[in-house]
Scaffold this motif. Structure first.
Motif, PDB file in Angstrom:
ATOM      1  N   SER A  64     -68.868 100.577  45.976  1.00 53.59           N
ATOM      2  CA  SER A  64     -69.340 100.035  44.460  1.00 53.59           C
ATOM      3  C   SER A  64     -69.422 100.870  43.397  1.00 53.59           C
ATOM      4  O   SER A  64     -68.985 100.494  42.223  1.00 53.59           O
ATOM      5  CB  SER A  64     -70.432  98.960  45.013  1.00 53.59           C
ATOM      6  N   ASN A 200     -75.812  97.588  34.980  1.00 51.94           N
ATOM      7  CA  ASN A 200     -75.291  98.392  36.184  1.00 51.94           C
ATOM      8  C   ASN A 200     -76.600  98.978  36.745  1.00 51.94           C
ATOM      9  O   ASN A 200     -76.763  98.751  37.950  1.00 51.94           O
ATOM     10  CB  ASN A 200     -74.376  99.444  35.842  1.00 51.94           C
ATOM     11  N   ARG A 210     -71.360  93.696  44.358  1.00 54.69           N
ATOM     12  CA  ARG A 210     -70.167  93.121  44.052  1.00 54.69           C
ATOM     13  C   ARG A 210     -70.050  92.890  42.529  1.00 54.69           C
ATOM     14  O   ARG A 210     -68.926  93.012  42.119  1.00 54.69           O
ATOM     15  CB  ARG A 210     -70.197  91.543  44.819  1.00 54.69           C
ATOM     16  N   ARG A 211     -71.027  92.144  42.073  1.00 56.06           N
ATOM     17  CA  ARG A 211     -70.835  91.661  40.580  1.00 56.06           C
ATOM     18  C   ARG A 211     -70.543  92.758  39.544  1.00 56.06           C
ATOM     19  O   ARG A 211     -69.761  92.615  38.748  1.00 56.06           O
ATOM     20  CB  ARG A 211     -71.957  90.960  40.099  1.00 56.06           C
ATOM     21  N   VAL A 213     -68.832  95.321  39.874  1.00 57.26           N
ATOM     22  CA  VAL A 213     -67.267  95.877  39.986  1.00 57.26           C
ATOM     23  C   VAL A 213     -66.703  94.668  39.393  1.00 57.26           C
ATOM     24  O   VAL A 213     -65.659  95.016  38.627  1.00 57.26           O
ATOM     25  CB  VAL A 213     -66.899  96.146  41.514  1.00 57.26           C
ATOM     26  N   ILE A 214     -66.761  93.527  39.736  1.00 50.99           N
ATOM     27  CA  ILE A 214     -65.976  92.464  38.984  1.00 50.99           C
ATOM     28  C   ILE A 214     -66.145  92.299  37.518  1.00 50.99           C
ATOM     29  O   ILE A 214     -65.114  92.204  36.801  1.00 50.99           O
ATOM     30  CB  ILE A 214     -66.658  91.021  39.750  1.00 50.99           C
ATOM     31  N   TYR A 215     -67.414  92.669  36.922  1.00 49.34           N
ATOM     32  CA  TYR A 215     -67.434  92.599  35.569  1.00 49.34           C
ATOM     33  C   TYR A 215     -66.856  93.647  34.859  1.00 49.34           C
ATOM     34  O   TYR A 215     -66.003  93.366  33.889  1.00 49.34           O
ATOM     35  CB  TYR A 215     -69.103  92.836  35.347  1.00 49.34           C
ATOM     36  N   VAL A 217     -64.001  95.388  36.089  1.00 48.75           N
ATOM     37  CA  VAL A 217     -62.729  95.104  36.250  1.00 48.75           C
ATOM     38  C   VAL A 217     -62.204  94.050  35.340  1.00 48.75           C
ATOM     39  O   VAL A 217     -61.062  94.352  34.672  1.00 48.75           O
ATOM     40  CB  VAL A 217     -62.286  94.870  37.840  1.00 48.75           C
ATOM     41  N   VAL A 218     -62.925  93.015  35.081  1.00 54.84           N
ATOM     42  CA  VAL A 218     -62.494  91.707  34.491  1.00 54.84           C
ATOM     43  C   VAL A 218     -62.463  92.286  32.921  1.00 54.84           C
ATOM     44  O   VAL A 218     -61.294  92.346  32.098  1.00 54.84           O
ATOM     45  CB  VAL A 218     -63.517  90.850  34.408  1.00 54.84           C
ATOM     46  N   SER A 221     -59.498  94.828  32.423  1.00 57.84           N
ATOM     47  CA  SER A 221     -58.121  94.193  32.607  1.00 57.84           C
ATOM     48  C   SER A 221     -57.825  93.383  31.349  1.00 57.84           C
ATOM     49  O   SER A 221     -56.637  93.582  30.840  1.00 57.84           O
ATOM     50  CB  SER A 221     -58.255  93.022  33.812  1.00 57.84           C
ATOM     51  N   THR A 256     -67.314  92.904  29.320  1.00 54.75           N
ATOM     52  CA  THR A 256     -68.024  93.270  30.409  1.00 54.75           C
ATOM     53  C   THR A 256     -69.565  93.184  29.836  1.00 54.75           C
ATOM     54  O   THR A 256     -70.326  92.769  30.769  1.00 54.75           O
ATOM     55  CB  THR A 256     -67.861  95.002  30.761  1.00 54.75           C
ATOM     56  N   ARG A 263     -75.770  87.239  33.080  1.00 58.88           N
ATOM     57  CA  ARG A 263     -76.667  87.720  34.406  1.00 58.88           C
ATOM     58  C   ARG A 263     -77.829  88.107  34.559  1.00 58.88           C
ATOM     59  O   ARG A 263     -78.693  87.202  35.119  1.00 58.88           O
ATOM     60  CB  ARG A 263     -75.809  88.711  35.157  1.00 58.88           C
TER      61      ARG A 263
END
Length: 495
Positions: A64, A200, A210-211, A213-215, A217-218, A221, A256, A263
């Motif tokens: 992660s 972070n 998990r979150r 990484v998702i934040y 990457v989104v 992207s 991000t 959150r």
């Protein structure tokens, strides 16, 4: 599991009796709510933790952290490739602009590392609400420091770039102007970068793998789509050229940063915590930040000095030095991800007063890091004749690269231990010791050898000998600290 309920003779659940509800942390340390007696009668809520500090848990946290660490450099490669098609001037301007942004971000990593340590200790003590509160206060620091940096950098960007690039020729003047324009736009993303660092930090502390990484990457992207469209005007996007790169950066960082902010607000609401600044927590975080910033500056001074000395030995030597140094920095990202796993697990263990678990984490993370670093060293040793040719075909550079290459290979196992134990000490909140150890390594080992290598013309062998001594001094100091046991007491006192 050291269940208090079992010790108090609680009946096992049967068909007519519901099982106790469990709340599972998102990471792997399980949190079980139970009731226990206090005094003569009344009951109150308690928390018991089941520790999971095995290799699989370490690997989950490491992957992660590595994903979050490696995503921005990968995006930067795309950014450079897209802007590079505009021309050499634009590429040079982007390079200088991202350098300034990188230096700023590097000096403020305390928002992630410091917050991880403090949040993890409170989480380990069963105080998840307190761990989230650390994230709230770190977010306030991020926004305040980010706004201050924007206010300083926006008017001073042209002067900064003239100093870095110079204006002796027409080309350099154009590059400085373009870089200043890029930086003025990109700086508006700094508060959002810092907000992401804070996010972070506390999410690693509560071991939410998990979150983050998702934040990240989104956000990246979105930035990747925008940088291609806005720089070259593809599809529905206007052609903005180099400024389009800065706009894409800000929007991606905005996505991000907003996700992390939402959150922490939701978590604080769920834990019935407010959002107002808390002076006592902010002061404590800034005290730790002071030590981490000084430590980070020590690294910067060392590597800038190494580059400056290497440049005086010739073009081929400085090119060889920088190439091997980039490989070193890539390996540092990997080893840093293992150190972050150590931070989260050690902080949680010490926060709950579980010193044996902290010791176990220290041994296991160090072992995993040493094995991984040694394996990578073996790969680089075996590929000494092939790997450098991936990056350059210049014979002079290839001849010069042999000297730093073997220093680099030999340093990797040392780094495996040093990085892991750095993470252990950061997790215990022992930032003041790490600051002193790093400064000692820089002033006693690294800088004297670097400048002596210039005086006596030792070349890259002298430069990289300085780096090795720097790592050996750090190794000696962190091993001594771990063996002394004082780091455990420091961490337990700060929970």
């Amino acid at each position: 599991m050291d269940g208090v309920a079992a010790q108090q003779g609680r009946r096992r659940p049967g068909p007519d009796r519901p099982r106790p509800r469990r709340r599972r942390a998102s990471s792997g340390i399980r949190v079980q709510r139970h009731r226990h007696r206090r005094g003569s009668g009344g009951a109150t809520a308690g928390v018991a933790l089941t520790d999971d500090a095995g290799v699989r848990r370490i690997a989950t946290l490491t992957v992660s952290a590595l994903a979050v660490l490696i995503a921005p450099p990968l995006y930067l490669l795309l950014d450079l490739a897209v802007v590079g098609r505009l021309g050499g001037r634009e590429l040079a301007a982007l390079g200088v602009g991202t350098l300034v942004l990188s230096v700023i971000s590097t000096q403020l990593t305390f928002l992630s590392y410091g917050t991880t340590a403090r949040s993890a200790r409170r989480f380990g003590a069963g105080d998840r609400a307190g761990a989230v509160e650390e994230g709230v206060q770190a977010s306030w620091i991020a926004m305040a420091v980010g706004a201050l940096l924007v206010a300083i950098a926006y008017p001073s960007a042209p002067a900064i770039m003239r100093v870095l690039v110079g204006a002796a020729s027409e080309d350099s003047a154009v590059v400085a102007a373009d870089a200043a324009q890029w930086l003025r736009i990109a700086m508006f993303g700094v508060p959002l970068i810092l907000l992401s660092m804070a996010g972070n930090g506390w999410m690693r502390g509560v071991q939410d793998t998990r979150r983050p990484v998702i934040y990240v990457v989104v956000g990246l992207s979105v930035a990747a789509v925008l940088v291609v469209g806005l720089v070259h005007g593809l599809g529905p996007f206007p052609r903005l050229g180099l400024p389009g790169s800065a706009v894409a950066n800000v929007v991606g960082q905005g996505v991000t940063g907003t996700l992390f902010a939402v959150r922490v607000i939701r978590e604080a609401s769920a834990e019935s915590k407010g959002y107002a600044p808390d002076r006592s927590i902010i002061v404590a975080q800034l005290t730790m930040a002071r030590d981490l910033v000084v430590r980070s500056l020590s690294f910067q001074i060392c590597f800038v000095s190494a580059a400056a000395v290497a440049a005086r030995f010739g073009v081929a030597q400085v090119a060889a030095h920088q190439l091997v140094l980039q490989l070193w920095e890539f390996m540092a990202l990997f080893l840093d991800s293992l150190a972050i796993a150590a931070q989260a697990l050690v902080g949680a263990a010490l926060g709950g007063g579980r010193l044996r678990v902290a010791d176990t984490v220290a041994r296991r993370v160090t072992g995993v890091s040493l094995v991984a670093a040694t394996a990578m060293g073996a790969i680089f040793a075996a590929g000494a004749g092939l790997i450098p040719r991936i990056f350059t075909s210049d014979d002079a550079v290839l001849d010069a690269i042999g000297v730093p290459w073997w220093f680099f290979v030999g340093m990797l196992p040392i780094a495996g231990v040093v990085f892991a134990l750095d993470g252990v000490l950061l997790g215990s909140g022992d930032a003041a010791f790490l600051r002193t150890a790093t400064l000692t390594g820089a002033l006693v080992g690294f800088l004297p050898l670097i400048w002596l290598s210039l005086v006596f013309d030792w070349g890259l062998a002298g430069v990289w000998s300085g780096l090795v001594v720097f790592m050996l001094v750090r190794l000696a100091t962190v091993v001594w600290r771990i063996r002394s046991g004082r780091w455990r007491q420091a961490g337990a006192e700060r929970k």
